[in-house]
Design a protein around this motif. Structure first.
Motif, PDB file in Angstrom:
ATOM      1  N   GLY A  85     -29.070 102.686  36.569  1.00 18.42           N
ATOM      2  CA  GLY A  85     -29.651 103.583  35.569  1.00 18.42           C
ATOM      3  C   GLY A  85     -31.151 103.745  35.725  1.00 18.42           C
ATOM      4  O   GLY A  85     -31.669 104.862  35.745  1.00 18.42           O
ATOM      5  N   LEU A  86     -31.833 102.638  35.851  1.00 18.07           N
ATOM      6  CA  LEU A  86     -33.291 102.663  36.005  1.00 18.07           C
ATOM      7  C   LEU A  86     -33.709 103.333  37.314  1.00 18.07           C
ATOM      8  O   LEU A  86     -34.607 104.177  37.339  1.00 18.07           O
ATOM      9  N   LEU A  87     -33.032 102.978  38.396  1.00 12.96           N
ATOM     10  CA  LEU A  87     -33.390 103.541  39.703  1.00 12.96           C
ATOM     11  C   LEU A  87     -33.076 105.033  39.779  1.00 12.96           C
ATOM     12  O   LEU A  87     -33.843 105.808  40.360  1.00 12.96           O
ATOM     13  N   GLU A  88     -31.956 105.450  39.183  1.00 10.66           N
ATOM     14  CA  GLU A  88     -31.628 106.878  39.191  1.00 10.66           C
ATOM     15  C   GLU A  88     -32.612 107.668  38.336  1.00 10.66           C
ATOM     16  O   GLU A  88     -32.980 108.785  38.697  1.00 10.66           O
ATOM     17  N   ALA A  89     -33.069 107.098  37.220  1.00  8.25           N
ATOM     18  CA  ALA A  89     -34.085 107.772  36.406  1.00  8.25           C
ATOM     19  C   ALA A  89     -35.383 107.925  37.199  1.00  8.25           C
ATOM     20  O   ALA A  89     -36.027 108.986  37.162  1.00  8.25           O
ATOM     21  N   LEU A  90     -35.757 106.888  37.934  1.00  8.13           N
ATOM     22  CA  LEU A  90     -36.947 106.940  38.782  1.00  8.13           C
ATOM     23  C   LEU A  90     -36.793 108.006  39.863  1.00  8.13           C
ATOM     24  O   LEU A  90     -37.714 108.788  40.128  1.00  8.13           O
ATOM     25  N   LEU A  91     -35.617 108.071  40.449  1.00 10.65           N
ATOM     26  CA  LEU A  91     -35.353 109.056  41.492  1.00 10.65           C
ATOM     27  C   LEU A  91     -35.356 110.485  40.932  1.00 10.65           C
ATOM     28  O   LEU A  91     -35.893 111.404  41.563  1.00 10.65           O
ATOM     29  N   LEU A  92     -34.798 110.676  39.751  1.00  6.90           N
ATOM     30  CA  LEU A  92     -34.835 111.999  39.116  1.00  6.90           C
ATOM     31  C   LEU A  92     -36.281 112.417  38.850  1.00  6.90           C
ATOM     32  O   LEU A  92     -36.649 113.581  39.077  1.00  6.90           O
ATOM     33  N   ASP A  93     -37.104 111.480  38.394  1.00  6.82           N
ATOM     34  CA  ASP A  93     -38.520 111.786  38.188  1.00  6.82           C
ATOM     35  C   ASP A  93     -39.196 112.154  39.506  1.00  6.82           C
ATOM     36  O   ASP A  93     -40.043 113.051  39.542  1.00  6.82           O
ATOM     37  N   ALA A  94     -38.828 111.479  40.578  1.00  7.32           N
ATOM     38  CA  ALA A  94     -39.395 111.795  41.890  1.00  7.32           C
ATOM     39  C   ALA A  94     -39.056 113.235  42.289  1.00  7.32           C
ATOM     40  O   ALA A  94     -39.890 113.940  42.852  1.00  7.32           O
ATOM     41  N   PHE A  95     -37.847 113.677  41.978  1.00  5.92           N
ATOM     42  CA  PHE A  95     -37.485 115.068  42.253  1.00  5.92           C
ATOM     43  C   PHE A  95     -38.311 116.011  41.388  1.00  5.92           C
ATOM     44  O   PHE A  95     -38.770 117.055  41.872  1.00  5.92           O
ATOM     45  N   ARG A  96     -38.511 115.662  40.128  1.00  6.39           N
ATOM     46  CA  ARG A  96     -39.261 116.541  39.217  1.00  6.39           C
ATOM     47  C   ARG A  96     -40.709 116.724  39.657  1.00  6.39           C
ATOM     48  O   ARG A  96     -41.280 117.789  39.472  1.00  6.39           O
ATOM     49  N   ILE A  97     -41.305 115.677  40.204  1.00  7.68           N
ATOM     50  CA  ILE A  97     -42.716 115.769  40.611  1.00  7.68           C
ATOM     51  C   ILE A  97     -42.878 115.991  42.120  1.00  7.68           C
ATOM     52  O   ILE A  97     -43.974 115.908  42.645  1.00  7.68           O
ATOM     53  N   ARG A  98     -41.764 116.252  42.793  1.00  7.29           N
ATOM     54  CA  ARG A  98     -41.738 116.511  44.245  1.00  7.29           C
ATOM     55  C   ARG A  98     -42.347 115.349  45.036  1.00  7.29           C
ATOM     56  O   ARG A  98     -43.135 115.543  45.964  1.00  7.29           O
ATOM     57  N   ASP A  99     -41.973 114.133  44.700  1.00  9.73           N
ATOM     58  CA  ASP A  99     -42.439 112.943  45.412  1.00  9.73           C
ATOM     59  C   ASP A  99     -41.480 112.669  46.576  1.00  9.73           C
ATOM     60  O   ASP A  99     -40.604 111.809  46.497  1.00  9.73           O
ATOM     61  N   VAL A 100     -41.654 113.433  47.647  1.00 11.39           N
ATOM     62  CA  VAL A 100     -40.771 113.333  48.807  1.00 11.39           C
ATOM     63  C   VAL A 100     -40.811 111.928  49.394  1.00 11.39           C
ATOM     64  O   VAL A 100     -39.776 111.383  49.795  1.00 11.39           O
ATOM     65  N   ALA A 101     -41.977 111.313  49.421  1.00 16.47           N
ATOM     66  CA  ALA A 101     -42.109 109.975  50.011  1.00 16.47           C
ATOM     67  C   ALA A 101     -41.221 108.961  49.283  1.00 16.47           C
ATOM     68  O   ALA A 101     -40.541 108.155  49.928  1.00 16.47           O
ATOM     69  N   LEU A 102     -41.195 109.004  47.956  1.00 19.23           N
ATOM     70  CA  LEU A 102     -40.369 108.061  47.206  1.00 19.23           C
ATOM     71  C   LEU A 102     -38.879 108.333  47.443  1.00 19.23           C
ATOM     72  O   LEU A 102     -38.098 107.400  47.621  1.00 19.23           O
ATOM     73  N   ILE A 103     -38.502 109.593  47.494  1.00 18.93           N
ATOM     74  CA  ILE A 103     -37.102 109.941  47.748  1.00 18.93           C
ATOM     75  C   ILE A 103     -36.683 109.436  49.129  1.00 18.93           C
ATOM     76  O   ILE A 103     -35.618 108.846  49.293  1.00 18.93           O
ATOM     77  N   VAL A 104     -37.526 109.640  50.110  1.00 25.17           N
ATOM     78  CA  VAL A 104     -37.235 109.192  51.471  1.00 25.17           C
ATOM     79  C   VAL A 104     -37.201 107.664  51.534  1.00 25.17           C
ATOM     80  O   VAL A 104     -36.356 107.092  52.221  1.00 25.17           O
ATOM     81  N   ASP A 105     -38.102 107.007  50.803  1.00 26.27           N
ATOM     82  CA  ASP A 105     -38.082 105.539  50.763  1.00 26.27           C
ATOM     83  C   ASP A 105     -36.752 105.022  50.227  1.00 26.27           C
ATOM     84  O   ASP A 105     -36.164 104.095  50.790  1.00 26.27           O
ATOM     85  N   PHE A 106     -36.266 105.628  49.153  1.00 22.95           N
ATOM     86  CA  PHE A 106     -34.965 105.214  48.613  1.00 22.95           C
ATOM     87  C   PHE A 106     -33.864 105.417  49.643  1.00 22.95           C
ATOM     88  O   PHE A 106     -33.013 104.542  49.835  1.00 22.95           O
ATOM     89  N   ALA A 107     -33.862 106.558  50.295  1.00 24.54           N
ATOM     90  CA  ALA A 107     -32.830 106.831  51.306  1.00 24.54           C
ATOM     91  C   ALA A 107     -32.916 105.827  52.450  1.00 24.54           C
ATOM     92  O   ALA A 107     -31.889 105.386  52.968  1.00 24.54           O
ATOM     93  N   SER A 108     -34.130 105.435  52.828  1.00 25.00           N
ATOM     94  CA  SER A 108     -34.295 104.491  53.942  1.00 25.00           C
ATOM     95  C   SER A 108     -33.792 103.090  53.597  1.00 25.00           C
ATOM     96  O   SER A 108     -33.566 102.281  54.484  1.00 25.00           O
ATOM     97  N   LEU A 109     -33.619 102.815  52.312  1.00 23.71           N
ATOM     98  CA  LEU A 109     -33.116 101.511  51.871  1.00 23.71           C
ATOM     99  C   LEU A 109     -31.597 101.513  51.686  1.00 23.71           C
ATOM    100  O   LEU A 109     -31.038 100.582  51.126  1.00 23.71           O
ATOM    101  N   SER A 110     -30.954 102.571  52.141  1.00 19.62           N
ATOM    102  CA  SER A 110     -29.504 102.740  51.990  1.00 19.62           C
ATOM    103  C   SER A 110     -29.095 102.859  50.530  1.00 19.62           C
ATOM    104  O   SER A 110     -28.004 102.441  50.136  1.00 19.62           O
ATOM    105  N   PHE A 111     -29.985 103.428  49.711  1.00 17.72           N
ATOM    106  CA  PHE A 111     -29.614 103.726  48.337  1.00 17.72           C
ATOM    107  C   PHE A 111     -28.467 104.727  48.380  1.00 17.72           C
ATOM    108  O   PHE A 111     -28.488 105.655  49.178  1.00 17.72           O
TER     109      PHE A 111
END
Length: 119
Positions: free
Chosen positions: A49-75
């Motif tokens: 829940g917490l991580l998905e909320a953080l990821l949704l916020d990353a999409f809202r503010i176009r934080d590509v680096a954070l989205i890519v970081d999550f993907a690189s961790l096998s999220f």
């Protein structure tokens, strides 16, 4: 390998992973994932829940680096995209496509394997 899987479920490891994530120590987290690709799956499940909320916020503010970081961790990005499809479609249309953020979209598309948006 089995010994590591037991370790990755231990409260001590989960606290350690949480501490690294709270400090955004993605480099250290990636090293763990390089050793065992499923190392953070229990942590992700417990903190979904917490991580998905953080990821949704990353999409809202176009934080590509954070989205890519999550993907690189096998999220588990695929299930995340499925659960939040309508909201992500709205965010992508209003925040990414209307202002024509093609570079950000291209970087995101190149780095996140589970990306399914047809644009």
């Amino acid at each position: 390998r089995r010994c590591l899987e037991v370790h990755f479920r231990s409260p001590m490891f989960l606290e350690f992973a949480e501490a690294l994530m709270s400090k955004k120590e993605f480099k250290a987290l990636r090293r763990i994932v390089e050793v065992h690709s499923g190392a953070l799956q229990v942590f992700f499940a417990q903190s979904r829940g917490l991580l998905e909320a953080l990821l949704l916020d990353a999409f809202r503010i176009r934080d590509v680096a954070l989205i890519v970081d999550f993907a690189s961790l096998s999220f588990p990005m695929g299930p995340f995209f499925e659960r939040h499809q309508a909201e992500l479609d709205a965010v992508l249309f209003n925040v990414w496509l209307q202002p024509k953020c093609w570079t950000d979209l291209g970087a995101f598309r190149a780095e996140v394997a589970e990306w399914r948006f047809p644009a």
